[in-house]
Enzyme design. Sequence first.
Site, PDB file in Angstrom:
ATOM      1  CE1 TYR A 147      22.954   6.417 -11.148  1.00  0.00           C
ATOM      2  CE2 TYR A 147      21.014   5.061 -10.729  1.00  0.00           C
ATOM      3  CZ  TYR A 147      22.362   5.306 -10.561  1.00  0.00           C
ATOM      4  OH  TYR A 147      23.122   4.450  -9.826  1.00  0.00           O
ATOM      5  CE  LYS A 195      34.625  10.800  20.201  1.00  0.00           C
ATOM      6  NZ  LYS A 195      33.811   9.619  20.053  1.00  0.00           N
ATOM      7  CB  CYS A 245     -13.304  11.217  26.358  1.00  0.00           C
ATOM      8  SG  CYS A 245     -11.800  10.847  27.280  1.00  0.00           S
TER       9      CYS A 245
END
Length: 685
Positions: A37, A122, A444
């Site tokens: 292209y 829509k 933790c």
Amino acid sequence: MVNQEVSRRAKHLRDEIKFHEHRYYVLDAPLIPDAEYDKLYRELQTLEAQYPELLTPDSPTQRVGGKILDGFVSVRHAVPMLSIRTETDIRDEGAMAFDARVRRELGLAESDPQLDYLCELKFDGLAINLRYEQGILVQAATRGDGESGENVTQNVKHAIRQIPLSLTGDYPPVLEVRGEVYMRRDDFERYNEGQRLQGLPTLVNPRNAAAGSIRQLDPALAARRPLSFFAYGLGEVQGWAWRTTHREVLDQLAAWGFPVDENYRIARGAQALVEFHRDIAAKRDALAFDIDGVVYKVNSLALQEQLGFVTREPRWAVAHKFPAEEQLTVVRAIDIQVGRTGKLTPVAKLEPVFVGGTTVSNATLHNEDETRRKDVRIGDTVIVRRAGDVIPEVAGVLLERRPANAGEAFDLFRRLQGKCPVCGSTIVREEGEADWRCSGGLFCPAQRKQALLHFAGRRAMDIEGLGDKLVEQLVDVQGVHSPADLYVLGMSALVDLERMGEKSALNLLEAIEHSKHTTLARFVYALGIRNVGEATAKDLAKHFGALENLMRADEAALQLVPDVGPIVAQSIVMFFSEPHNIEVVKALREHGVQWAEHEMQAVRELPLAGKTFVLTGTLPSLSRDEAKSRLEALGAKVAGSVSKKTNFVVAGAEAGSKLDKAVELGVPVWSEAELNELFTQYKAI
Ligand code: IVH
């Protein structure tokens, strides 16, 4: 003087390019690689530069460039752009009421046959009118007040490749096409992610993004915004009388080269409208773009004419809405959550609102920068957005509604006084990272809980019944420290837990036992190594065959695995250099977690195996072919177009759309110098 041959060639090139742009941008089915292209495109550019008289307004080269405008010029619509009446009743009755009204206005009796409607989505974007004269796009205008809008031709040409500059096939001398400019959700997310990484402002939602981009005065900025388009109607048309249904109009729009959404359906009678509304509602989250409802249109154009208009709305169409995906609400507090890898995420605690179909009371603020950029404070009225499966987020603040007693500007470090809110470890934010992290690792409890949940997850070890409530108790009450501890749990430990009967305890033990037989890929994924998702875990398992091989691999060896780059490789090495992690792995195996192993792939992998490169533009010294063959010799794949799978783009002078795409997708872009560095590095091979 241009000779005939040259002008014929130019026309041929324009047609070819147009054809391939349509395949690529509209049909999403390219026939040739980008390089081909580009070749066509460059040849046309050269011809036009040489013979400026060859240039036509619809030449594909006319999509780039353009000057910054002072403002938009107002243009009057040849045929007013109407709006559609919205059926306020968002339940099924809305569709019934519309059908009943249309039938009454047409004077139909109950015994008369059902009417055909064409149902569309829509789209939630911005309506525009595209005017073609002699098949060539001469003007694009926004809807404005319906009578006149703004001339946005330049932006439309530059930013929306899906919109043809000239029509294909037979066309009337004057044709106006109407439709919606919108931004796809993935494009929106990707664009915002890029903005976030650069510390630039993010877009609030795809709809504003589309509207804002089209009304950008600088066409170069507009062109950076990934916009799309759907055609759904006509404006002024001269010389095309033979159409009879809206369905035919849509088919013809597609034949002229416009993108037409494929979700439309012909519905006969009110019940079919209700079904369409329901089907689309179920599909809404899975769509690639936002919609705010569906539109029903009487399919017969003769009946449309007979029905006519009331004030500014046609009697033959109605919009039937869905619940909104954005709502306003108030921030009560800003919490900070600790994730599996220690990531600290600010989360807005909200006055609960119904949005996108559920009640939302937490919304992510992503990270500190984002929170500050949006300047979200306690007491603020904010826009909460929940679209598709995306977790609810705070999209923006209504600053004008900020109360006098609103909280102060967000400062994560100060808020936490530098300590993890769960375990008190120091928090850190590495250079170039957007996130603060707790440095406590599995010490933790928050990280431990998340790690256990991940470990037990369906795609990981698949321990059914080990949900967050249970993990919470196992960590807090039973002191479960690592996934390995799960495999030594006994009845006595479980039945003591809240809401745990003997039966469910037995089921859980059985599920844990069952999980022992797994696969290497699942096991690797379950470990929760940072940056190692399910797909990477599969690739790693396939490549290394046995866990020992993976644990021993250094960063270079890891990067031989498809899609594993330096960051992932580093995360893996770091994980296995942590003695605690080695112990957990060992303990898991001792407790009987097992899988079938196979030999490491025998073939010697080339250093760039699994990596995809795209070359674009003119490199200063290497020819394209040379660069390509050298990359391929190192095992890389050289592709023609940029996609999410592209690892690197090498760009030279006059790099075009591929470079833009790379930037948009966040694919690293290299210069020739960087490529040469890579070649030098692998010279020995
Ligand atoms: S037809 C005469 N079809 O909704 C009817 N409009 O309130 C003209 N919209 O401004 C519009 N999707 O921006 C039509 N499939 C669709 C639509 C649609 C979205 C928007 C459009 C228009 C507004 C009408």
